[in-house]
Design a protein around this motif. Structure first.
Motif, PDB file in Angstrom:
ATOM      1  N   UNK A   1       2.315   5.136  36.303  1.00  0.00           N
ATOM      2  CA  UNK A   1       2.414   4.019  37.267  1.00  0.00           C
ATOM      3  C   UNK A   1       1.702   2.863  37.056  1.00  0.00           C
ATOM      4  N   UNK A   2       2.245   1.472  37.280  1.00  0.00           N
ATOM      5  CA  UNK A   2       1.805   0.388  37.109  1.00  0.00           C
ATOM      6  C   UNK A   2       2.131  -0.603  38.072  1.00  0.00           C
ATOM      7  N   UNK A   3       1.366  -1.986  37.972  1.00  0.00           N
ATOM      8  CA  UNK A   3       1.991  -2.901  39.012  1.00  0.00           C
ATOM      9  C   UNK A   3       3.045  -3.536  38.553  1.00  0.00           C
TER      10      UNK A   3
ATOM     11  N   UNK B   1      25.208  16.833  54.038  1.00  0.00           N
ATOM     12  CA  UNK B   1      24.199  17.745  54.654  1.00  0.00           C
ATOM     13  C   UNK B   1      23.792  18.716  53.341  1.00  0.00           C
ATOM     14  N   UNK B   2      24.134  18.580  52.273  1.00  0.00           N
ATOM     15  CA  UNK B   2      23.369  19.314  51.365  1.00  0.00           C
ATOM     16  C   UNK B   2      21.887  18.778  51.064  1.00  0.00           C
ATOM     17  N   UNK B   3      20.884  19.846  50.676  1.00  0.00           N
ATOM     18  CA  UNK B   3      19.522  19.373  50.608  1.00  0.00           C
ATOM     19  C   UNK B   3      19.517  18.992  49.241  1.00  0.00           C
ATOM     20  N   UNK B   4      19.976  17.970  48.634  1.00  0.00           N
ATOM     21  CA  UNK B   4      19.867  17.420  47.453  1.00  0.00           C
ATOM     22  C   UNK B   4      19.110  16.144  47.331  1.00  0.00           C
ATOM     23  N   UNK B   5      18.804  15.366  48.264  1.00  0.00           N
ATOM     24  CA  UNK B   5      17.968  14.236  48.346  1.00  0.00           C
ATOM     25  C   UNK B   5      16.912  14.534  49.341  1.00  0.00           C
ATOM     26  N   UNK B   6      16.015  15.411  48.700  1.00  0.00           N
ATOM     27  CA  UNK B   6      14.841  15.712  49.700  1.00  0.00           C
ATOM     28  C   UNK B   6      13.518  15.106  49.050  1.00  0.00           C
ATOM     29  N   UNK B   7      13.475  14.016  48.493  1.00  0.00           N
ATOM     30  CA  UNK B   7      12.238  13.302  47.980  1.00  0.00           C
ATOM     31  C   UNK B   7      12.257  11.911  48.188  1.00  0.00           C
ATOM     32  N   UNK B   8      11.167  11.133  47.851  1.00  0.00           N
ATOM     33  CA  UNK B   8      11.174   9.867  48.211  1.00  0.00           C
ATOM     34  C   UNK B   8      11.565   9.146  46.938  1.00  0.00           C
ATOM     35  N   UNK B   9      12.038   9.812  45.842  1.00  0.00           N
ATOM     36  CA  UNK B   9      12.343   9.000  44.620  1.00  0.00           C
ATOM     37  C   UNK B   9      13.790   8.369  44.780  1.00  0.00           C
ATOM     38  N   UNK B  10      13.835   7.131  43.903  1.00  0.00           N
ATOM     39  CA  UNK B  10      15.014   6.330  43.880  1.00  0.00           C
ATOM     40  C   UNK B  10      15.718   6.381  42.517  1.00  0.00           C
ATOM     41  N   UNK B  11      16.571   6.325  42.284  1.00  0.00           N
ATOM     42  CA  UNK B  11      17.390   6.181  40.999  1.00  0.00           C
ATOM     43  C   UNK B  11      17.500   4.661  40.682  1.00  0.00           C
ATOM     44  N   UNK B  12      16.821   4.283  39.737  1.00  0.00           N
ATOM     45  CA  UNK B  12      16.796   3.066  38.846  1.00  0.00           C
ATOM     46  C   UNK B  12      16.888   2.674  37.849  1.00  0.00           C
TER      47      UNK B  12
ATOM     48  N   UNK C   1       9.416   5.863  42.292  1.00  0.00           N
ATOM     49  CA  UNK C   1       8.816   5.811  43.535  1.00  0.00           C
ATOM     50  C   UNK C   1       7.900   4.529  43.727  1.00  0.00           C
ATOM     51  N   UNK C   2       8.154   3.824  44.758  1.00  0.00           N
ATOM     52  CA  UNK C   2       7.563   2.464  45.029  1.00  0.00           C
ATOM     53  C   UNK C   2       6.353   2.774  46.275  1.00  0.00           C
ATOM     54  N   UNK C   3       5.345   2.393  46.194  1.00  0.00           N
ATOM     55  CA  UNK C   3       4.368   2.152  46.861  1.00  0.00           C
ATOM     56  C   UNK C   3       3.464   0.664  47.289  1.00  0.00           C
ATOM     57  N   UNK C   4       3.103   0.596  48.120  1.00  0.00           N
ATOM     58  CA  UNK C   4       2.494  -0.902  48.382  1.00  0.00           C
ATOM     59  C   UNK C   4       0.993  -0.607  49.094  1.00  0.00           C
ATOM     60  N   UNK C   5       0.017  -1.347  48.847  1.00  0.00           N
ATOM     61  CA  UNK C   5      -1.325  -1.381  49.459  1.00  0.00           C
ATOM     62  C   UNK C   5      -1.979  -2.842  49.358  1.00  0.00           C
ATOM     63  N   UNK C   6      -2.981  -3.183  49.580  1.00  0.00           N
ATOM     64  CA  UNK C   6      -3.554  -4.446  50.143  1.00  0.00           C
ATOM     65  C   UNK C   6      -3.441  -5.126  48.652  1.00  0.00           C
ATOM     66  N   UNK C   7      -3.417  -4.437  47.725  1.00  0.00           N
ATOM     67  CA  UNK C   7      -3.785  -5.251  46.333  1.00  0.00           C
ATOM     68  C   UNK C   7      -2.253  -5.611  45.520  1.00  0.00           C
ATOM     69  N   UNK C   8      -1.304  -5.163  45.991  1.00  0.00           N
ATOM     70  CA  UNK C   8       0.195  -5.363  45.767  1.00  0.00           C
ATOM     71  C   UNK C   8       0.959  -4.041  45.674  1.00  0.00           C
TER      72      UNK C   8
END
Length: 807
Positions: free
Chosen positions: A79-81, A179-190, A196-203
């Motif tokens: 992980x990194x900003x 309907x196949x349970x293939x995409x069962x995570x929050x991950x994106x292909x990039x 996985x992207x996340x945000x908080x008060x610092x960015x």
């Protein structure tokens, strides 16, 4: 000549004993060395501590399958900003881990993957694959085909898996694929990375997933060492190249490595501290390094035989057993201590063999009570406790045998300690026995018993599985962050579906899935994972094909007109009709699905044909409900029907129930063991004396319960089992005093010194378990320490009132 032979015989006998013991000990040492040299016989798998809680062997196999499928995987989150830094760091991490022999494969950047291969796999079976919504629409007679076709043509552009319009004009296959349970995570292909992207008060933070598969078991000592080295080197490299990047990890190998490290540290700490403490105590009491050395010879023999016996019986040795074994030093040395004080306190004309014969009855009674306490653990269905019981029984038994046979052969011409060194101890014992024998003392004991009753009434229980398994808190913190970022929950509840054939299993899994898709306890689940989602049963496929034949393809001319009117070319419409007629009649099978590489993450859902101890074949699969709350678990369990081949498995709850069952049963075991010891003592000493000898350990058990009640410490199974050991060990002190009083010319002061020294060494060893990070060992240590203190303090109650020798 006869006189010379008679003179040589004792010496020859001593040498025969010494050489015999040497040969046996060397054999045991060689066996232990061969088994332990590479660390393969040491077991760090925490799940191996747990008993087989499921009545169904197939359910236990499912537990093992899930544990194995997940155990050899590790996950890293970089992980990194700065998104570019996170991706570059993930590539660097992957490259470094790839060079390590610990990993079979490492995936940082995903290889190009043609998702259409999934569509191409299912396309030949597309006329047998309908989603639940499409079935409902087709069964609804008011829904016209042109309307279904228009919905497909004018719907928003579909994302994810979909079939070409010409091959799937109505979108039925595309709907089923969605309907196949293939995409069962929050991950994106990039950029070929799982992000996985996340945000908080610092960015904003970008996290890149790096996954690995171990080259061998996560519980292999060499693999753990290689993983530690590889990850440490990668962390140092990342810190130099990308100081803004953080690295988190999770996986069974890290927990196993942490458990091994913590256990080894405790093993060294307890072993070293207890050994040094016992050595100082024995030097202080006996004032001779020879007695110290001989005491540790018998103890060392006990430990070696304990290791060899445990490895021989169980094949592997859990580190929990080793840590407990380090504390066994204090108990195994008791027999040599009692032998030494008997020999040193005897008349000058008594040789080492005579001293052994004199003290042997006391040691036999003490050995019997100790073995009784440990033997009860053999009947408990916990692998770790059975190992501990085997280790202790073999170790104590070998220590006893070495004391009564080997030490007399080694104690020839040993210096004797003057009788006067025990006189002060005899005076203290006399005063304390007199105090305990007064009416006021008995009144005091009665008051203590009365005061203990409220404490007993305040006792509570706790049967949580974490009493047995303690996870490293830092690793648990990192795992929680990784799971939150990825969006995967750690579920330990699932269904096992059985059947006489693969088809029956799939049918039952489909029926269960329909129930799980409805609200459970008033709320829907987050999802379901089942092999039937990837491979419908042959019956369902046949029904779907028949539904299309009846509703769509029954009138080919009308269908052709519908397609051409919607704008499809005539050849496309004809091709679609011909495809239905020529479609393979054989249904899609699990074997065909398993053969595809992209099925690998879900293969654990299919157990296949499993051994069931019968001639009839049994097939099984796993259905995993995701996102279930604690409030929904009872409702999920209610869905299981053992008669229909569906069983709900909740391993933590099963272990907790078993804990509770055996905690209750252990009360009866404790009462039965007390009764057996009381009978044993009454047979040997008479009714009144037998009761008095048993009373100290009864008080130790009762007062310990009261202390826990007043302190608000909930009792668990391991407190009760530790009280079994209090019963076995604590009863010895009153026995040693009673037997010492019964021996002619015995110095009771020396016997009392031996009892105090035995208690001190046992407290030093077992008491250190109370500082252990392992909850099970901490429960053992705290209970044993408290019970032994009370038992040794009240041990003079068992002495005869009319016999007291202080000179």
């Amino acid at each position: 000549m006869a006189q010379e032979l008679a003179l040589r015989t004792p010496s020859q006998s001593f040498w025969a004993i010494r050489l015999g013991w040497l040969a046996v000990v060397l054999t045991a040492l060689l066996y232990c060395g061969v088994r332990l040299h590479d660390g393969a016989a040491l077991q760090t798998n925490l799940l191996s501590l747990l008993p087989a809680t499921e009545a169904d062997a197939i359910a236990e196999k499912a537990v093992d399958t899930l544990a194995t499928s997940l155990g050899d995987r590790t996950v890293f989150l970089v992980s990194s900003r700065d998104a570019m830094h996170a991706k570059a760091a993930a590539m660097q991490l992957g490259a470094q881990l790839t060079r390590s022999a610990a990993f079979r494969n490492v995936i940082a950047e995903l290889p190009p993957f043609d998702a259409s291969q999934i569509t191409r796999f299912y396309q030949p079976y597309r006329f047998s694959l309908l989603s639940a919504a499409d079935r409902a629409a087709l069964d609804n007679g008011s829904t016209a085909l042109p309307a279904l076709l228009a919905h497909r043509l004018y719907a928003p552009v579909e994302t994810g898996l979909s079939a070409p319009l010409a091959d799937d004009p109505f979108g039925w296959l595309s709907h089923w694929l969605a309907d196949l349970p293939l995409a069962t995570t929050r991950l994106e292909l990039e950029d070929n990375f799982l992000i996985a992207h996340s945000s908080d008060a610092s960015g904003d933070t970008t996290s890149v997933l790096v996954t690995t598969t171990l080259a061998a078991s996560a519980y292999d000592a060499q693999i753990q060492a290689d993983v530690r080295t590889a990850v440490a080197q990668a962390e140092q490299s990342l810190a130099r190249t990308f100081p803004d990047v953080t690295l988190l990890r999770t996986g069974a190998v890290f927990y196993a490595s942490a458990a091994r490290s913590a256990s080894e540290q405790e093993l060294h700490r307890i072993g070293i501290v207890s050994t040094l403490g016992i050595a100082l105590l024995m030097l202080w009491v006996f004032r001779s390094p020879r007695f110290l050395l001989l005491g540790f010879v018998s103890t060392g023999i006990g430990i070696v035989f304990a290791l060899a016996a445990t490895l021989l019986v169980f094949g592997k040795l859990h580190l929990l057993t080793l840590v407990f074994g380090a504390s066994l030093i204090g108990e195994a040395v008791d027999y040599s201590i009692q032998y030494f004080v008997s020999h040193l306190g005897a008349d000058a004309g008594q040789d080492a063999r005579q001293s052994a014969r004199v003290v042997r009855p006391a040691l036999l009674v003490a050995l019997t009570t100790s073995l009784l306490g440990y033997a009860i653990l053999v009947g408990v269905p916990f692998p770790a406790l059975r190992q501990i019981a085997c280790f202790a029984i073999a170790g104590i038994g070998a220590a006893f045998l070495s004391v009564v046979s080997l030490l007399p052969a080694l104690l020839v011409n040993a210096p004797r300690q003057p009788h006067r060194s025990y006189r002060r101890a005899a005076r203290w014992l006399g005063g304390w026995q007199a105090a305990l024998s007064r009416r006021g003392a008995w009144l005091c004991l009665a008051l203590i018993a009365a005061a203990a009753v409220p404490g007993w009434l305040r006792l509570t229980s706790d049967d949580d599985i974490h009493l047995l398994i303690q996870r490293d808190p830092e690793l648990a913190r990192q795992e929680a962050i990784v799971r939150k970022a990825v969006g995967v929950e750690n579920t330990t509840q699932f269904f096992v579906v059985k059947g006489d054939s693969a088809e029956q299993v799939l049918q039952r899994a489909e029926a269960l899935q329909r129930k799980l898709e409805a609200p459970i306890a008033g709320a829907p689940l987050k999802g379901v994972q089942s092999v039937a989602q990837f491979v419908p049963s042959a019956r369902q496929q046949s029904e779907d094909r028949a539904r299309l034949a009846r509703r769509v393809f029954a009138d080919p001319q009308a269908l052709r007109a519908t397609l051409t009117d919607a704008g499809f070319r005539a050849d496309v419409a004809a091709g679609y009709l011909n495809a239905f007629e020529s479609a393979a009649s054989d249904p899609l099978t699990v074997e065909a699905w398993l053969a595809k590489p992209w099925s690998q993450p879900y293969r654990h859902l299919w157990l296949g044909q499993v051994a069931n101890g019968t001639a009839a074949p049994v097939f099984a699969a796993i259905v995993v409900p995701t996102g279930a709350t604690a409030a929904q678990l009872p409702a999920l369990a209610a869905l299981a029907d053992a008669n229909a081949g569906i069983r709900f498995v909740d391993k933590p709850a099963s272990v907790a129930r078993l804990f509770a069952t055996y905690r209750v049963d252990s009360g009866w075991w404790l009462a039965g063991a007390l009764t057996l010891i009381l009978v044993l003592f009454c047979v040997r000493y008479g009714l009144a004396a037998g009761v008095r000898v048993t009373l100290p350990v009864i008080c130790a058990v009762g007062i310990t319960f009261a202390v826990y009640g007043y302190a608000g410490i909930p009792l668990n199974l391991f407190h009760w089992l530790a009280l079994m050991l209090v019963l076995g060990v604590g009863a010895n002190y009153a026995v040693f005093l009673r037997e010492g009083c019964a021996r002619d010319h015995a110095d009771i002061g020396g016997v009392w010194v031996g009892v105090l020294l035995s208690a001190a060494t046992t407290l030093l060893s077992f008491g250190l378990l109370g500082t252990s990070a392992m909850p099970v060992l901490r429960s053992f240590g705290m209970t044993l320490a408290l019970g032994i203190v009370i038992a040794v303090a009240l041990a003079p109650l068992g002495m005869p009132l009319s016999r007291h020798r202080s000179s």
